[in-house]
Design a protein around this motif. Structure first.
Motif, PDB file in Angstrom:
ATOM      1  N   ALA A  13       1.403  -1.629   0.124  1.00  0.00           N
ATOM      2  CA  ALA A  13       0.021  -0.011   0.081  1.00  0.00           C
ATOM      3  C   ALA A  13       0.853   0.697  -0.173  1.00  0.00           C
ATOM      4  O   ALA A  13       0.339   2.092  -0.390  1.00  0.00           O
ATOM      5  N   PHE A  14       1.788   1.269   1.199  1.00  0.00           N
ATOM      6  CA  PHE A  14       2.964   2.215   0.732  1.00  0.00           C
ATOM      7  C   PHE A  14       3.244   2.309  -0.645  1.00  0.00           C
ATOM      8  O   PHE A  14       3.380   3.625  -0.686  1.00  0.00           O
ATOM      9  N   ALA A  15       4.024   1.382  -1.147  1.00  0.00           N
ATOM     10  CA  ALA A  15       4.655   1.597  -1.991  1.00  0.00           C
ATOM     11  C   ALA A  15       3.548   2.077  -3.520  1.00  0.00           C
ATOM     12  O   ALA A  15       3.746   3.085  -4.488  1.00  0.00           O
ATOM     13  N   ARG A  60      13.809  18.330   1.861  1.00  0.00           N
ATOM     14  CA  ARG A  60      13.009  18.301   2.884  1.00  0.00           C
ATOM     15  C   ARG A  60      11.589  17.797   2.603  1.00  0.00           C
ATOM     16  O   ARG A  60      10.837  17.246   3.447  1.00  0.00           O
ATOM     17  N   GLU A  61      11.592  18.933   2.059  1.00  0.00           N
ATOM     18  CA  GLU A  61      10.368  18.693   2.059  1.00  0.00           C
ATOM     19  C   GLU A  61       9.673  17.241   1.250  1.00  0.00           C
ATOM     20  O   GLU A  61       8.097  16.944   2.293  1.00  0.00           O
ATOM     21  N   LEU A  62       9.502  16.894   0.146  1.00  0.00           N
ATOM     22  CA  LEU A  62       9.270  16.122  -0.580  1.00  0.00           C
ATOM     23  C   LEU A  62       9.493  14.602   1.132  1.00  0.00           C
ATOM     24  O   LEU A  62       8.470  13.435   0.803  1.00  0.00           O
ATOM     25  N   GLU A  63      10.334  14.791   1.818  1.00  0.00           N
ATOM     26  CA  GLU A  63      10.674  13.703   2.799  1.00  0.00           C
ATOM     27  C   GLU A  63       9.599  13.495   3.840  1.00  0.00           C
ATOM     28  O   GLU A  63       9.221  12.627   4.348  1.00  0.00           O
ATOM     29  N   ARG A  64       8.759  14.735   4.209  1.00  0.00           N
ATOM     30  CA  ARG A  64       8.140  15.033   5.263  1.00  0.00           C
ATOM     31  C   ARG A  64       7.251  14.839   4.629  1.00  0.00           C
ATOM     32  O   ARG A  64       6.076  13.810   5.609  1.00  0.00           O
ATOM     33  N   LEU A  69       3.090   9.904   4.281  1.00  0.00           N
ATOM     34  CA  LEU A  69       2.068   9.403   3.682  1.00  0.00           C
ATOM     35  C   LEU A  69       2.434   7.809   4.541  1.00  0.00           C
ATOM     36  O   LEU A  69       1.370   6.673   4.914  1.00  0.00           O
ATOM     37  N   ALA A  70       3.729   7.031   5.244  1.00  0.00           N
ATOM     38  CA  ALA A  70       4.048   6.395   5.849  1.00  0.00           C
ATOM     39  C   ALA A  70       3.262   5.541   7.160  1.00  0.00           C
ATOM     40  O   ALA A  70       2.436   5.035   7.812  1.00  0.00           O
TER      41      ALA A  70
END
Length: 111
Positions: A13-15, A60-64, A69-70
């Motif tokens: 689901a995460f992927a 950094r923004e994408l990582e957040r 999502l995770a």
């Protein structure tokens, strides 16, 4: 549903959602760790994710967003995700690092 099935479903689901929402920025997405190996011993249910992002991504923004999502997927599936994010340049320079090697050798690759 067994814990193994829950972990697999959660990883899938995460992927799926990460690729749908941020696929153009993700170079590698690998799920690994105790849960993937089936070695969590019932103490807790967790899934580790290595995400390698394209260098032009706003890391950094994408990582957040990916961490959020995770967390959401984890709540939905009753598991805890740990997300490790590396920019592509750093990943390429460290492919022999024990952490990266372990993730790639033991993990399940989605991208």
């Amino acid at each position: 549903m067994s814990d193994d099935a829950s972990q697999g479903d959660a990883a899938d689901a995460f992927a799926d959602r990460a690729r749908a929402e941020h696929g153009e920025s993700i170079r590698r997405l690998v799920v690994f760790g105790d849960a993937v190996r089936g070695d969590d011993r019932g103490v807790h249910t967790s899934v580790e994710v290595l995400l390698v992002l394209e260098d032009e991504a706003d890391d950094r923004e994408l990582e957040r967003r990916l961490e959020a999502l995770a967390e959401t997927v984890g709540i939905e599936h009753g598991v805890v995700f740990t997300v490790h994010v590396l920019p592509a340049e750093r990943f390429d320079a460290r492919t022999e690092h024990p952490f990266v090697r372990t993730a790639l050798e033991e993990g399940r690759s989605y991208v």
